[in-house]
Write a protein that holds these residues in place. Structure first.
Motif, PDB file in Angstrom:
ATOM      1  N   LEU A  17      -3.723  -1.834  -3.221  1.00 17.08           N
ATOM      2  CA  LEU A  17      -2.466  -2.287  -3.281  1.00 17.08           C
ATOM      3  C   LEU A  17      -1.606  -2.199  -4.763  1.00 17.08           C
ATOM      4  CD1 LEU A  17      -3.245  -5.598  -1.668  1.00 17.08           C
ATOM      5  CD2 LEU A  17      -2.333  -3.383  -0.231  1.00 17.08           C
ATOM      6  N   LEU A  37      -8.528  -0.393   0.801  1.00 15.24           N
ATOM      7  CA  LEU A  37      -7.480  -0.402   0.548  1.00 15.24           C
ATOM      8  C   LEU A  37      -6.686  -1.143  -0.469  1.00 15.24           C
ATOM      9  CD1 LEU A  37      -5.263   0.114   3.086  1.00 15.24           C
ATOM     10  CD2 LEU A  37      -5.337  -3.143   2.823  1.00 15.24           C
ATOM     11  N   ASP A  73       0.257  -1.266   0.230  1.00 10.64           N
ATOM     12  CA  ASP A  73       0.053   0.195   0.209  1.00 10.64           C
ATOM     13  C   ASP A  73       0.998   1.261  -0.362  1.00 10.64           C
ATOM     14  OD1 ASP A  73       1.155   0.108   2.539  1.00 10.64           O
ATOM     15  OD2 ASP A  73      -0.625  -0.133   3.316  1.00 10.64           O
TER      16      ASP A  73
END
Length: 423
Positions: free
Chosen positions: A325, A323, A278
């Motif tokens: 990535l 999130l 991330d």
């Protein structure tokens, strides 16, 4: 007399041409061989060796019989061999950046020997479940490398403690000295000079120097070559699939650096080594603020260099609760750069006729039969300046096409795998 001289010259040229031309009438019933001067041919002022003549040579005049070739023979370019040669040249240039010119010459000789033992780049590809992939690669011994390597290269100049003495590179040369009495002595034809070496000691020394350079290439982090089988073996191999992947990786890094800068290259290398991360981990690893890293990541994603994988924290899939990535896909970027290279070549080739149209008047005048070859005398100063500008533009455009073509060969042909243009 001048006319007679020209007529005699034309008659002699016609005779030479007729002698070299294949004729069904004269050569059709022959034994299938014509005579050409061989390597054992000697002029009349040289004495002919009488201790036997090799097979295929005429003992009377030292001519060698070679196979005839018909004028209707069709030949073609072996593109697979061209790919092998281009890859070897690229690997030699890559080794020169790290090891210097002398070691690169030794490496080039090794690659040249291995070329003759490989049919195409596809033969080097092994199945994915094959554990003995390296064992199927071709090998070459030091003697074969020495036969190909230029004997005038000073192999000991770049290795500490092995520099050549007395100004004689590699120990190759004459050890005996002749008295300076003003008498010119002829070299004996009976003395054997195997590949320029005057003694077995010189040949052994050259072999040890070649092995020393190959050992340096093996110990380098790039592992340009490897010993085959045993540790003390004289046979060497090159892991072409691994080195080709290394060349492609270096080319992609150069592309990212030239387009987006050093920081973007640092991020790409980190994601390639560590996988999906991330933006906070990326910022901490490159020691930058998250705000600055986010801008670079967005730019790289916009141009197709990086991709982001969404991992929602709940079923709502809100951006604030997701999130991201970031990761780098080498195969996809390789295909993308290949597409862009094709577009660059196409647009550059389309640019040439556009630029030619701008200078069409002066180009047509320079191509006239009465001016061609005499531009400096028959063109004005402004016309010569315009013609010079056009030739410089054309040269730059063609040079750009050649550079892009080298990138295409690396990304598409060197690996032996079909790279699709679809993203």
């Amino acid at each position: 007399k001048q006319a007679e001289f020209k007529q005699a010259v034309h008659a002699l040229k016609r005779k030479w041409r007729d002698d070299d031309t294949y004729s069904d009438l004269h050569d059709g019933g022959s034994k299938g061989a014509i005579k050409r001067p061989g390597e054992h041919f000697q002029p009349s002022n040289k004495r002919i060796k009488l201790n036997g003549v090799p097979n295929g040579l005429d003992s009377a005049n030292g001519e060698q019989e070679v196979q005839k070739l018909s004028n209707d023979l069709v030949v073609r370019v072996d593109f697979t061999r061209c790919v092998l040669s281009l890859r070897s040249r690229r690997l030699q240039q890559y080794a020169k950046r790290f090891m210097g010119g002398v070691s690169a010459e030794v490496y080039g000789a090794l690659l040249q020997v291995l070329e003759g033992k490989t049919r195409s780049v596809r033969d080097e590809l092994a199945p994915e479940d094959d554990e003995d992939e390296e064992e199927k690669l071709p090998v070459a011994n030091i003697s074969e490398v020495a036969e190909v390597l230029d004997p005038t290269i000073d192999l000991g100049a770049t290795i500490k403690g092995l520099a050549s003495s007395n100004g004689v590179p590699n120990g190759v040369g004459k050890h005996k000295t002749e008295p300076d009495d003003g008498i010119k002595r002829e070299d004996s034809d009976d003395e054997e000079k195997p590949n320029g070496f005057t003694s077995y000691r010189d040949r052994a020394k050259r072999m040890s120097l070649i092995e020393a350079h190959l050992s340096l290439l093996e110990e380098h982090g790039k592992s340009f070559c490897q010993r085959a089988r045993a540790h003390n073996s004289n046979e060497w191999r090159v892991n072409f699939p691994a080195l080709t992947s290394m060349l492609i990786e270096a080319e992609l890094d150069n592309t990212v650096k030239d387009r987006f800068g050093q920081i973007a290259l640092r991020i790409v290398r980190m994601l390639r080594d560590r996988g999906k991360l991330d933006e906070k981990l990326v910022a901490s690893n490159v020691m930058m603020r998250v705000k600055d890293v986010r801008a670079i990541l967005t730019q790289l994603q916009f141009h197709g260099i990086l991709e982001a994988q969404e991992l929602p924290k709940d079923n709502g899939r809100q951006p604030s609760r997701t999130l991201y990535l970031w990761f780098f896909d080498p195969k996809r970027v390789q295909s993308l750069v290949l597409q862009q290279s094709y577009k660059a070549m196409s647009r550059t080739l389309q640019r040439i006729p556009v630029e030619r149209e701008r200078y069409r008047t002066i180009i047509e005048k320079a191509e006239r039969t009465d001016i061609k070859g005499h531009e400096q005398e028959k063109l004005e100063a402004i016309e010569k300046q315009m013609l010079r500008e056009w030739r410089e533009i054309e040269e730059r455009l063609l040079a750009q096409v050649a550079r892009v073509d080298e990138i295409v060969a690396l990304l598409r042909d060197f690996s032996g795998k079909d790279t699709s243009l679809a993203t």
